[in-house]
Design an enzyme around this catalytic site. Structure first.
Site, PDB file in Angstrom:
ATOM      1  N   GLY A  39       0.835  -1.198   0.000  1.00 34.15           N
ATOM      2  CA  GLY A  39       0.000   0.000   0.000  1.00 34.15           C
ATOM      3  C   GLY A  39       0.865   1.241   0.000  1.00 34.15           C
ATOM      4  CD  GLN A  73       3.486   5.816   2.537  1.00 33.91           C
ATOM      5  OE1 GLN A  73       2.503   5.306   2.017  1.00 33.91           O
ATOM      6  NE2 GLN A  73       4.450   5.103   3.092  1.00 33.91           N
ATOM      7  CB  CYS A 107       5.144   2.206   7.257  1.00 32.23           C
ATOM      8  SG  CYS A 107       4.756   3.702   6.343  1.00 32.23           S
ATOM      9  CG  LEU A 108       6.527   0.816   1.241  1.00 30.63           C
ATOM     10  CD1 LEU A 108       5.961   1.123  -0.141  1.00 30.63           C
ATOM     11  CD2 LEU A 108       7.615  -0.246   1.153  1.00 30.63           C
ATOM     12  CG  HIS A 139      -0.652   1.703   7.386  1.00 28.41           C
ATOM     13  ND1 HIS A 139       0.253   1.233   8.305  1.00 28.41           N
ATOM     14  CD2 HIS A 139       0.052   2.428   6.483  1.00 28.41           C
ATOM     15  CE1 HIS A 139       1.468   1.686   7.970  1.00 28.41           C
ATOM     16  NE2 HIS A 139       1.366   2.397   6.872  1.00 28.41           N
ATOM     17  CD  GLU A 140      -0.997   2.641   2.800  1.00 27.49           C
ATOM     18  OE1 GLU A 140      -0.456   3.766   2.753  1.00 27.49           O
ATOM     19  OE2 GLU A 140      -0.358   1.602   3.041  1.00 27.49           O
ATOM     20  CG  HIS A 168       0.593   7.078   5.284  1.00 24.68           C
ATOM     21  ND1 HIS A 168       1.730   7.503   5.923  1.00 24.68           N
ATOM     22  CD2 HIS A 168       0.754   5.743   5.095  1.00 24.68           C
ATOM     23  CE1 HIS A 168       2.551   6.469   6.110  1.00 24.68           C
ATOM     24  NE2 HIS A 168       1.970   5.382   5.627  1.00 24.68           N
TER      25      HIS A 168
HETATM   26 NI    NI Z   1       2.662   3.431   5.595  1.00 23.44          NI
END
Ligand code: NI
Length: 168
Positions: A46, A51, A92-93, A134-135, A138
């Site tokens: 995701g 991000q 998380c990336l 989660h996204e 963000h």
């Molecule tokens: Ni994330």
């Protein structure tokens, strides 16, 4: 299409609140394509526009095993969430190498626009429900580590600073 740079925690830009997409046009479709390419290249399941330093409400997700089921959510809203909560390990990336448990509603119903600008609703549970929430965090400027204790957060910050020095 292009692979975009992913902001890394504790970059202050990760705490920007995204604005709604006004019109789903070719610019947004190009952003979606670039975000998908960036997510698959990472690899991740995701990615939120926040991000990649674009502060508009766009999310891409693919939780499929074969990585062949791209989901796109533009201007996503949670319509309802289950009273039952579940703790799941998240990563998380933007926080590479860090995994920890976060408790969230087990099921959510989300409403969003697709890449044609058409509204749709979707019920999500399991990994998809976790990923969606989660996204969407963000897009509100929230990174999952902010659910953890202050001590853990400061440890993660110094770990990330160390990682930056290694890269440089
Ligand atoms: Ni994330």
């Amino acid at each position: 299409m292009a692979v975009l740079d992913i902001l890394r925690y504790p970059d202050a830009r990760l705490h920007t609140v995204a604005r709604p997409v006004a019109v789903v046009d070719d610019r947004i479709r190009r952003l979606v394509a670039d975000m998908a390419e960036t997510m698959y290249a990472a690899p991740g399941i995701g990615l939120a526009a926040t991000q990649v330093d674009v502060h508009e409400r766009v999310i891409v997700i693919d939780t499929s095993e074969a990585k062949d089921h791209l989901l796109v959510f533009i201007n996503p809203e949670i319509v309802s969430s289950s009273a039952e909560k579940k703790a799941c390990e998240e990563g998380c990336l933007s926080v590479p190498g860090i995994y920890d448990e976060v408790e969230r509603p087990e099921r959510v119903r989300v409403r969003a626009l697709d890449v044609r600008g058409e509204p749709f609703e979707m019920d999500a549970e399991g990994l998809l429900a976790v990923c969606l929430q989660h996204e969407m965090d963000h897009l509100q400027g929230k990174v999952f580590v902010q659910y953890l204790s202050r001590l853990k957060q400061s440890r993660i910050k110094s770990k990330m600073a160390k990682l930056d020095r290694q890269v440089a």
